[in-house]
Scaffold this motif. Structure first.
Motif, PDB file in Angstrom:
ATOM      1  N   VAL A 272       1.696  25.336  16.270  1.00 28.07           N
ATOM      2  CA  VAL A 272       1.759  26.309  15.317  1.00 28.07           C
ATOM      3  C   VAL A 272       0.624  27.081  15.304  1.00 28.07           C
ATOM      4  N   ALA A 273      -0.574  26.209  15.231  1.00 25.32           N
ATOM      5  CA  ALA A 273      -1.796  26.852  14.753  1.00 25.32           C
ATOM      6  C   ALA A 273      -2.183  27.743  16.172  1.00 25.32           C
ATOM      7  N   ILE A 274      -1.892  27.526  17.513  1.00 26.94           N
ATOM      8  CA  ILE A 274      -2.237  28.567  18.224  1.00 26.94           C
ATOM      9  C   ILE A 274      -1.284  29.580  18.253  1.00 26.94           C
ATOM     10  N   THR A 275       0.119  29.847  17.592  1.00 27.47           N
ATOM     11  CA  THR A 275       1.034  30.921  18.129  1.00 27.47           C
ATOM     12  C   THR A 275       0.151  32.360  17.740  1.00 27.47           C
ATOM     13  N   ALA A 276      -0.805  31.703  16.913  1.00 25.03           N
ATOM     14  CA  ALA A 276      -0.906  33.877  15.902  1.00 25.03           C
ATOM     15  C   ALA A 276      -2.498  33.804  17.360  1.00 25.03           C
ATOM     16  N   VAL A 281      -8.208  34.812  22.110  1.00 26.01           N
ATOM     17  CA  VAL A 281      -9.068  33.308  22.083  1.00 26.01           C
ATOM     18  C   VAL A 281      -8.850  32.529  23.098  1.00 26.01           C
ATOM     19  N   ASP A 282     -11.124  32.741  23.733  1.00 25.13           N
ATOM     20  CA  ASP A 282     -11.400  32.106  24.647  1.00 25.13           C
ATOM     21  C   ASP A 282      -9.758  29.849  24.675  1.00 25.13           C
ATOM     22  N   VAL A 283     -10.151  29.960  26.539  1.00 27.51           N
ATOM     23  CA  VAL A 283      -9.304  28.431  26.758  1.00 27.51           C
ATOM     24  C   VAL A 283     -10.080  27.602  25.648  1.00 27.51           C
ATOM     25  N   TRP A 284     -11.095  27.142  25.582  1.00 26.98           N
ATOM     26  CA  TRP A 284     -11.815  26.493  24.355  1.00 26.98           C
ATOM     27  C   TRP A 284     -11.826  26.580  23.442  1.00 26.98           C
ATOM     28  N   ALA A 285     -11.661  27.600  23.138  1.00 25.45           N
ATOM     29  CA  ALA A 285     -11.255  27.764  21.343  1.00 25.45           C
ATOM     30  C   ALA A 285      -9.402  27.315  20.972  1.00 25.45           C
ATOM     31  N   SER A 286      -8.646  27.165  22.411  1.00 23.90           N
ATOM     32  CA  SER A 286      -7.537  26.904  21.917  1.00 23.90           C
ATOM     33  C   SER A 286      -8.067  25.177  21.307  1.00 23.90           C
ATOM     34  N   SER A 329      -7.408  31.215  12.178  1.00 23.40           N
ATOM     35  CA  SER A 329      -8.345  31.178  13.288  1.00 23.40           C
ATOM     36  C   SER A 329      -8.852  32.607  14.369  1.00 23.40           C
ATOM     37  N   THR A 330      -7.992  33.516  15.174  1.00 23.15           N
ATOM     38  CA  THR A 330      -8.465  33.960  15.550  1.00 23.15           C
ATOM     39  C   THR A 330      -9.803  35.082  14.578  1.00 23.15           C
ATOM     40  N   GLY A 331      -9.535  35.255  13.047  1.00 25.94           N
ATOM     41  CA  GLY A 331     -10.961  35.895  12.531  1.00 25.94           C
ATOM     42  C   GLY A 331     -12.185  35.116  12.381  1.00 25.94           C
ATOM     43  N   LEU A 332     -12.172  34.152  13.493  1.00 24.24           N
ATOM     44  CA  LEU A 332     -13.431  32.955  13.718  1.00 24.24           C
ATOM     45  C   LEU A 332     -13.994  33.304  15.247  1.00 24.24           C
ATOM     46  N   PHE A 333     -12.213  33.365  16.572  1.00 17.32           N
ATOM     47  CA  PHE A 333     -12.555  33.095  17.638  1.00 17.32           C
ATOM     48  C   PHE A 333     -12.275  34.128  18.729  1.00 17.32           C
ATOM     49  N   LYS A 343     -10.362  43.373  15.823  1.00 15.16           N
ATOM     50  CA  LYS A 343     -11.462  43.167  16.292  1.00 15.16           C
ATOM     51  C   LYS A 343     -11.559  42.009  16.214  1.00 15.16           C
ATOM     52  N   PRO A 344     -12.527  41.647  17.497  1.00 18.74           N
ATOM     53  CA  PRO A 344     -13.584  40.102  18.131  1.00 18.74           C
ATOM     54  C   PRO A 344     -13.584  39.810  16.080  1.00 18.74           C
ATOM     55  N   GLY A 345     -13.733  38.576  16.610  1.00 17.80           N
ATOM     56  CA  GLY A 345     -14.098  37.423  15.515  1.00 17.80           C
ATOM     57  C   GLY A 345     -15.500  36.950  15.309  1.00 17.80           C
ATOM     58  N   LEU A 346     -15.447  36.388  13.669  1.00 16.18           N
ATOM     59  CA  LEU A 346     -16.917  36.384  13.608  1.00 16.18           C
ATOM     60  C   LEU A 346     -17.648  35.934  14.433  1.00 16.18           C
ATOM     61  N   LEU A 347     -17.538  34.556  15.320  1.00 17.41           N
ATOM     62  CA  LEU A 347     -17.929  34.462  16.281  1.00 17.41           C
ATOM     63  C   LEU A 347     -18.923  34.931  17.194  1.00 17.41           C
ATOM     64  N   TYR A 348     -17.950  36.011  17.834  1.00 15.27           N
ATOM     65  CA  TYR A 348     -17.780  36.793  19.017  1.00 15.27           C
ATOM     66  C   TYR A 348     -18.962  38.570  18.268  1.00 15.27           C
ATOM     67  N   GLY A 349     -19.405  37.945  16.959  1.00 16.19           N
ATOM     68  CA  GLY A 349     -20.197  39.530  16.199  1.00 16.19           C
ATOM     69  C   GLY A 349     -19.667  40.157  15.546  1.00 16.19           C
ATOM     70  N   GLY A 350     -18.095  39.922  15.296  1.00 19.78           N
ATOM     71  CA  GLY A 350     -17.069  40.648  14.739  1.00 19.78           C
ATOM     72  C   GLY A 350     -17.306  40.852  13.227  1.00 19.78           C
ATOM     73  N   GLY A 351     -18.411  39.974  12.204  1.00 20.65           N
ATOM     74  CA  GLY A 351     -18.694  39.802  11.038  1.00 20.65           C
ATOM     75  C   GLY A 351     -17.751  39.256  10.715  1.00 20.65           C
TER      76      GLY A 351
END
Length: 426
Positions: A272-276, A281-286, A329-333, A343-351
């Motif tokens: 369920v979590a990875i569905t969004a 996201v990159d593989v490690w983030a999954s 999680s997409t807002g992070l990864f 837009k990119p997530g927090l961990l990728y400079g997207g704020g």
């Protein structure tokens, strides 16, 4: 005819078939998680409600989501879908229709999990229709149909919010209004374990759902171009695996033994979590997303039980709590390369911008699904004289009280005969 058009259509049709087959997984999941006296009812109502949801989607749901004459709130055309092909589409629009129909059917199936073991069959009928008209298509339009959340860049590739959170919030409304099953809670507030009758069913259900999820997530690419569906499938599988492992470990540490139900819920929570985020996201983030989901679902089920919210199918935790985490999680990864939406997530400079959009989407979609579902069920309760079976019928079991026969006739008749007093004859 264009080869890519045919290949896209074939791939998406395969995805639709896999998603529809997930209904079989839900049949086994609900039947195995409930008691034997309700097993036939669970199986039959799931097939019926999917059929009913399909007709509702054809008549109104598809138009409300994808109608070309649309506004920020809902679409307003293409009702009673005719099956006409759109020539400039990347795949057969009839296939796209069937694919989206399958998602609508899954969402209402999740919602009806909140009714388990205590609702009248008539309540399923009416709620399936109204959910398919007033709840699911509205949120699906907001995010997938070009509505206001889509305009803000809300990321939900395959439905952690649209399908899972929406269904879970409706299930929450149902569990609150129906109240706990007889015997679930003692006077002191402690909970009794009303264990499901077949844990093998639930394990097989999880495997079926796991396989079906490749249609759910990878099928949502609706294209074979670049074989990107393989990347989505990889993320999907790793998240499920991490969820199962995390749930095993946390239950082992806290309970002293690895709990089977928790393991199964962990795998589903990871899915369920990875569905969004599976395409963003990159593989490690999954792996991280799935692992966190497996831990969250363990504590979520304990939280709802302490709050006396009786959720036999664990819809609130597996689809609700994990759906929220997956959406956020997409807002992070979300990476700059993969964030084709938003837009990119927090961990990728997207704020915090994308994280804020995700949070807004969760809050508004969850609130809408819960509020409208609650109002629908409350009105149904008043008009129908109740949406819950009588105490006698619940004790008897819904197989017999609602349908007149048992899912396990030989076993249940044998048990009844053993309870009858022996009368001596001369």
């Amino acid at each position: 005819m264009d080869v890519m058009y045919l290949m896209n259509s074939l791939w998406t049709m395969l995805g639709a078939i896999l998603v529809i087959f997930m209904i079989g997984g839900f049949i086994l999941l609900e039947a195995g998680s409930t008691r034997m006296k309700n097993a036939g009812h669970v199986a039959g109502k799931t097939v019926f409600t999917f059929g009913l949801a399909s007709l509702v989607f054809w008549a109104l749901g598809y138009g409300f989501i994808f109608g070309s004459d649309a506004n920020f709130f809902v679409g307003m055309s293409e009702f009673f879908y005719s099956g006409e092909l759109v020539k400039d589409s990347g795949l057969a629009t009839t296939v796209f229709f069937v694919f989206q129909l399958a998602f609508a059917g899954i969402s209402v199936t999740i919602a009806l999990g909140g009714f388990a073991e205590r609702a009248k069959f008539s309540a399923y009928v009416i709620f399936t229709i109204l959910f398919g008209v007033l709840v699911y298509p509205v949120i699906a339009h907001w995010i997938w149909g070009g509505g206001w959340l889509a305009e803000h860049g809300k990321q939900d590739f395959a439905g952690s919010t649209v399908v899972h959170l929406t269904g879970a919030m409706a299930a929450l409304a149902a569990t609150i209004l129906l109240k706990p099953r007889i015997g679930k809670y003692n006077k002191d507030g402690s909970a009794n374990n009303l264990a499901g009758h077949n844990q093998v069913y639930t394990a097989l259900a999880v495997l079926i759902l796991w396989v079906g999820w490749f249609g759910f997530n990878a099928g949502s690419t609706v294209s074979v171009d670049g074989a990107f569906f393989g990347f989505v499938a990889l993320n999907t599988n790793l998240a499920a695996a991490a969820g199962a492992v995390a749930a095993t470990l946390i239950s082992w540490v806290v309970l002293g033994k690895p709990d089977i139900t928790t393991i199964l819920n962990g795998a589903l929570a990871g899915l369920v979590a990875i569905t969004a985020s599976c395409a963003f996201v990159d593989v490690w983030a999954s792996v991280v997303i799935g692992f966190v989901a497996g831990v969250i679902v363990f504590y979520s089920t304990r939280f709802f039980e302490k709050k006396k919210i009786d959720d036999p199918i664990f819809a609130l935790s597996v689809h609700g709590t994990a759906g929220i985490w997956g959406t956020l999680s997409t807002g992070l990864f979300a990476t700059p390369e993969l964030a084709t939406v938003g837009k990119p997530g927090l961990l990728y400079g997207g704020g915090f911008e994308q994280l804020g959009v995700q949070l807004m989407g969760v809050a508004t979609s969850g609130a809408y699904a819960f509020t409208v579902s609650y109002v629908i069920l409350y009105i149904m309760k008043k008009v129908m004289g109740g949406i819950r079976v009588s105490e006698e019928e619940e004790i008897m079991g819904l197989d017999m009280s609602e349908h007149g026969n048992y899912g396990y006739p030989e076993q249940m008749v044998l048990e009844e005969s053993n309870l009858r007093p022996v009368v001596e004859t001369k």
